[in-house]
Write an enzyme that holds these catalytic residues in place. Structure first.
Site, PDB file in Angstrom:
ATOM      1  N   ALA A  37      44.053  94.835  17.890  1.00 36.49           N
ATOM      2  CA  ALA A  37      44.949  95.608  18.757  1.00 36.49           C
ATOM      3  C   ALA A  37      45.059  97.064  18.295  1.00 36.49           C
ATOM      4  O   ALA A  37      44.749  97.395  17.155  1.00 36.49           O
ATOM      5  CB  ALA A  37      46.342  94.966  18.721  1.00 36.49           C
ATOM      6  N   GLN A  73      39.135  89.823  25.470  1.00 33.18           N
ATOM      7  CA  GLN A  73      40.012  88.812  24.841  1.00 33.18           C
ATOM      8  C   GLN A  73      41.307  88.701  25.631  1.00 33.18           C
ATOM      9  O   GLN A  73      41.922  89.700  26.006  1.00 33.18           O
ATOM     10  CB  GLN A  73      40.303  89.199  23.386  1.00 33.18           C
ATOM     11  CG  GLN A  73      41.229  88.243  22.658  1.00 33.18           C
ATOM     12  CD  GLN A  73      42.686  88.660  22.718  1.00 33.18           C
ATOM     13  OE1 GLN A  73      42.973  89.861  22.667  1.00 33.18           O
ATOM     14  NE2 GLN A  73      43.600  87.708  22.839  1.00 33.18           N
ATOM     15  N   SER A 133      38.670  80.596  13.701  1.00 30.23           N
ATOM     16  CA  SER A 133      39.457  81.779  13.333  1.00 30.23           C
ATOM     17  C   SER A 133      40.886  81.357  13.031  1.00 30.23           C
ATOM     18  O   SER A 133      41.405  80.419  13.650  1.00 30.23           O
ATOM     19  CB  SER A 133      39.459  82.777  14.506  1.00 30.23           C
ATOM     20  OG  SER A 133      40.287  83.892  14.234  1.00 30.23           O
ATOM     21  N   HIS A 174      43.021  84.030  12.994  1.00 35.37           N
ATOM     22  CA  HIS A 174      43.627  85.294  13.408  1.00 35.37           C
ATOM     23  C   HIS A 174      43.767  86.238  12.198  1.00 35.37           C
ATOM     24  O   HIS A 174      44.714  87.007  12.096  1.00 35.37           O
ATOM     25  CB  HIS A 174      44.998  85.019  14.035  1.00 35.37           C
ATOM     26  CG  HIS A 174      45.385  85.933  15.163  1.00 35.37           C
ATOM     27  ND1 HIS A 174      45.459  85.521  16.465  1.00 35.37           N
ATOM     28  CD2 HIS A 174      45.739  87.242  15.186  1.00 35.37           C
ATOM     29  CE1 HIS A 174      45.860  86.520  17.234  1.00 35.37           C
ATOM     30  NE2 HIS A 174      46.023  87.598  16.468  1.00 35.37           N
ATOM     31  N   ARG A 205      33.156  90.162   4.420  1.00 35.03           N
ATOM     32  CA  ARG A 205      33.165  91.510   3.834  1.00 35.03           C
ATOM     33  C   ARG A 205      31.829  91.923   3.237  1.00 35.03           C
ATOM     34  O   ARG A 205      31.672  93.071   2.809  1.00 35.03           O
ATOM     35  CB  ARG A 205      34.243  91.610   2.723  1.00 35.03           C
ATOM     36  CG  ARG A 205      35.656  91.304   3.184  1.00 35.03           C
ATOM     37  CD  ARG A 205      36.191  92.375   4.138  1.00 35.03           C
ATOM     38  NE  ARG A 205      37.551  92.092   4.569  1.00 35.03           N
ATOM     39  CZ  ARG A 205      37.856  91.440   5.706  1.00 35.03           C
ATOM     40  NH1 ARG A 205      36.899  91.012   6.532  1.00 35.03           N
ATOM     41  NH2 ARG A 205      39.124  91.231   6.032  1.00 35.03           N
ATOM     42  N   ARG A 220      39.396  93.589  10.431  1.00 27.41           N
ATOM     43  CA  ARG A 220      39.926  94.743   9.697  1.00 27.41           C
ATOM     44  C   ARG A 220      38.858  95.765   9.278  1.00 27.41           C
ATOM     45  O   ARG A 220      39.109  96.974   9.382  1.00 27.41           O
ATOM     46  CB  ARG A 220      40.723  94.276   8.477  1.00 27.41           C
ATOM     47  CG  ARG A 220      42.016  93.540   8.868  1.00 27.41           C
ATOM     48  CD  ARG A 220      42.759  93.064   7.641  1.00 27.41           C
ATOM     49  NE  ARG A 220      43.944  92.281   7.960  1.00 27.41           N
ATOM     50  CZ  ARG A 220      43.934  90.965   8.197  1.00 27.41           C
ATOM     51  NH1 ARG A 220      42.801  90.289   8.197  1.00 27.41           N
ATOM     52  NH2 ARG A 220      45.069  90.328   8.459  1.00 27.41           N
TER      53      ARG A 220
HETATM   54  C1  LIG Z   1      45.328  94.577  13.241  1.00 25.08           C
HETATM   55  C2  LIG Z   1      44.819  93.323  13.862  1.00 25.08           C
HETATM   56  C3  LIG Z   1      45.007  93.109  15.205  1.00 25.08           C
HETATM   57  C4  LIG Z   1      44.508  91.955  15.806  1.00 25.08           C
HETATM   58  N1  LIG Z   1      44.646  91.801  17.137  1.00 25.08           N
HETATM   59  C5  LIG Z   1      44.133  90.704  17.743  1.00 25.08           C
HETATM   60  C6  LIG Z   1      44.222  90.559  19.139  1.00 25.08           C
HETATM   61  O1  LIG Z   1      44.732  91.417  19.846  1.00 25.08           O
HETATM   62  N2  LIG Z   1      43.710  89.425  19.674  1.00 25.08           N
HETATM   63  C7  LIG Z   1      43.120  88.448  18.915  1.00 25.08           C
HETATM   64  O2  LIG Z   1      42.677  87.443  19.448  1.00 25.08           O
HETATM   65  N3  LIG Z   1      43.009  88.588  17.584  1.00 25.08           N
HETATM   66  C8  LIG Z   1      43.492  89.681  16.980  1.00 25.08           C
HETATM   67  N4  LIG Z   1      43.359  89.840  15.638  1.00 25.08           N
HETATM   68  C9  LIG Z   1      42.587  88.840  14.862  1.00 25.08           C
HETATM   69  C10 LIG Z   1      41.106  89.259  14.795  1.00 25.08           C
HETATM   70  O3  LIG Z   1      40.488  89.099  16.041  1.00 25.08           O
HETATM   71  C11 LIG Z   1      40.303  88.436  13.782  1.00 25.08           C
HETATM   72  O4  LIG Z   1      40.501  87.074  14.044  1.00 25.08           O
HETATM   73  C12 LIG Z   1      40.642  88.716  12.330  1.00 25.08           C
HETATM   74  O5  LIG Z   1      40.971  90.078  12.147  1.00 25.08           O
HETATM   75  C13 LIG Z   1      39.434  88.378  11.464  1.00 25.08           C
HETATM   76  O6  LIG Z   1      39.738  88.548  10.131  1.00 25.08           O
HETATM   77  P1  LIG Z   1      39.335  89.833   9.253  1.00 25.08           P
HETATM   78  O7  LIG Z   1      40.278  90.908   9.628  1.00 25.08           O
HETATM   79  O8  LIG Z   1      39.529  89.325   7.852  1.00 25.08           O
HETATM   80  O9  LIG Z   1      37.887  90.190   9.544  1.00 25.08           O
HETATM   81  C14 LIG Z   1      43.838  90.976  15.026  1.00 25.08           C
HETATM   82  C15 LIG Z   1      43.669  91.198  13.662  1.00 25.08           C
HETATM   83  C16 LIG Z   1      44.142  92.355  13.085  1.00 25.08           C
HETATM   84  C17 LIG Z   1      43.898  92.580  11.609  1.00 25.08           C
HETATM   85  C1  LIG Z   2      53.119  93.803  18.569  1.00 27.28           C
HETATM   86  C2  LIG Z   2      52.132  93.264  19.635  1.00 27.28           C
HETATM   87  C3  LIG Z   2      50.818  92.958  19.019  1.00 27.28           C
HETATM   88  C4  LIG Z   2      49.802  92.525  20.030  1.00 27.28           C
HETATM   89  C5  LIG Z   2      48.946  91.398  19.557  1.00 27.28           C
HETATM   90  C6  LIG Z   2      47.926  91.787  18.585  1.00 27.28           C
HETATM   91  C7  LIG Z   2      47.572  90.669  17.658  1.00 27.28           C
HETATM   92  O1  LIG Z   2      47.111  89.641  18.057  1.00 27.28           O
HETATM   93  C8  LIG Z   2      47.781  90.865  16.251  1.00 27.28           C
HETATM   94  O2  LIG Z   2      47.356  90.021  15.462  1.00 27.28           O
HETATM   95  O3  LIG Z   2      48.398  91.875  15.875  1.00 27.28           O
END
Ligand SMILES: Cc1cc2nc3c(=O)[nH]c(=O)nc-3n(C[C@H](O)[C@H](O)[C@H](O)COP(=O)(O)O)c2cc1C
Ligand SMILES: CCCCCCC(=O)C(=O)O
Length: 348
Positions: free
Chosen positions: A77, A124, A239, A241, A276, A296
């Site tokens: 995001a 997504q 995943s 997340h 990584r 990230r």
């Molecule tokens: C800052 C941030 C925002 C994220 N936003 C979303 C999102 O909007 N939708 C979603 O399905 N996953 C979201 N994720 C999860 C990522 O898609 C992913 O699963 C995760 O970052 C993978 O791990 P890594 O950061 O260690 O590579 C987010 C992760 C982070 C770190």
């Molecule tokens: C504060 C709203 C965040 C939107 C969703 C993003 C997300 O999935 C995340 O992990 O952050």
């Protein structure tokens, strides 16, 4: 910046500390954030030798799309917190690297603007209680040329990220918005609604809504992987997340083998969380993943140096993956198999 860790350090120096915490942080004690990378530390590779690896290829085909390597951009995001061009800057890098970018539903640029970069784009989705609104989003993604939908299923409600609570961070600053959540081009954006009532029937509904392949993101349990395929999923993303939802959830690498067994080759299985290094990619692919996603590290590249920074992250991983494959005796992605991983000695 020789490693993804160097890129992280550069990003941390540039970002507002509250925004850094939003990107870096996870739920609760961040045990699962740590577990994702620790899992890759536990698995060891058992390379093959004398296999003639002078000519190597990293390219893969995924759901009908040609990718130059099995590493794609996971949805994250709020990219405009990291760079003024936001997701468009990220997409330019993914396009140059000839890989897929999964655009977050919480993106701060429109899907049309991002698609205009020419990137291989997937969208997504968090299925919203307002199904008509969800359907309009799906149609918009289709019209913009997205090649797949990614339905995130690990968020019946929002994980509590203690860093954000401490920092009082719960919304975008004035001037930034989730640009794909506007009902009308001039209207205010909707907030994302977390729907704890979602069931497999809702996944089947989304799969029936669109001709696009639907990947289900957030699977850790093999039985859920099986159910996802039964309900129409065209792909699975193992995943947690990035450790931002259920703190204490298993590391994705530890979950991978059982999910791959449950899916039994019916659809591609992807993995994200803690990737990584090129050797991490090799390990995940050897254990049955078709490709991996990075979350990230992409944000760190974006914050450090915009499109060039994201490109650098992708090219660092490509170079490391190529070297690791050669050192494992693999000249192509399909040559990576479980025999290359010392599973017996990893301590679960
Ligand atoms: C800052 C941030 C925002 C994220 N936003 C979303 C999102 O909007 N939708 C979603 O399905 N996953 C979201 N994720 C999860 C990522 O898609 C992913 O699963 C995760 O970052 C993978 O791990 P890594 O950061 O260690 O590579 C987010 C992760 C982070 C770190
Ligand atoms: C504060 C709203 C965040 C939107 C969703 C993003 C997300 O999935 C995340 O992990 O952050």
């Amino acid at each position: 910046m020789l490693t993804l860790s160097d890129v992280h350090d550069a990003a941390e120096r540039r970002l507002d500390p509250v925004h850094y915490d939003f990107f870096a942080g996870g739920a609760g004690e961040e045990r699962t954030v740590a577990a994702n990378t620790e899992a890759f530390d536990r698995y060891r590779l058992v390379p093959r030798v004398l296999r003639g690896v002078g000519r190597r290829g990293l390219d893969v085909e995924l759901l009908g799309q040609a990718l130059s390597m099995p590493v794609l951009v996971s949805p994250t995001a709020f990219h405009r917190l990291a760079h003024p061009d936001g997701e468009v800057a990220t997409a330019r890098a993914a396009a140059a690297a000839r890989t897929v970018m999964i655009l977050s539903m919480a993106a701060t640029r429109t899907v049309e603007d991002v698609a205009a970069t020419g990137v291989r784009l997937w969208f997504q989705l968090f299925v919203q209680p307002d199904r008509a609104f969800t359907e309009r989003l799906v149609r918009r993604a289709e019209k913009a040329g997205c090649g797949a939908l990614v339905v995130t299923v690990d968020a019946p409600l929002f994980g509590r990220r203690d860093r954000d609570v401490r920092n009082g961070f719960d919304d975008l600053p004035a001037g930034l918005a989730c640009e794909n959540l506007r009902e009308a081009p001039t209207g205010p954006p909707r907030p994302i609604t977390w729907d704890p009532e979602l069931t497999w029937a809702d996944l089947a509904w989304v799969c029936g809504l669109t001709p696009l392949p639907v990947l289900v993101k957030g699977i850790l349990h093999p039985d859920d992987a099986h159910l996802a395929v039964e309900h129409g999923a065209g792909g699975i993303i193992v995943s947690n997340h990035g450790g931002r939802q259920l703190d204490g959830a298993t590391a994705t690498l530890d979950a991978l083998t059982d999910v791959v067994d449950a899916v039994a080759g019916r659809v591609p299985v992807l993995l994200d969380g803690g990737v990584r290094r090129g050797t991490d990619v090799v390990t995940a692919l050897a254990l049955g993943a078709t490709a991996v996603g990075i979350g990230r590290p992409v944000v760190w590249g974006l914050a450090a140096d915009g499109t060039a920074g994201v490109r650098h992250v992708l090219e660092l991983l490509r170079g490391e993956l190529d070297r690791a494959m050669a050192l494992c005796g693999a000249d192509r992605v399909a040559a990576l198999g479980p025999d290359l991983v010392d599973i017996g000695r990893c301590h679960r």
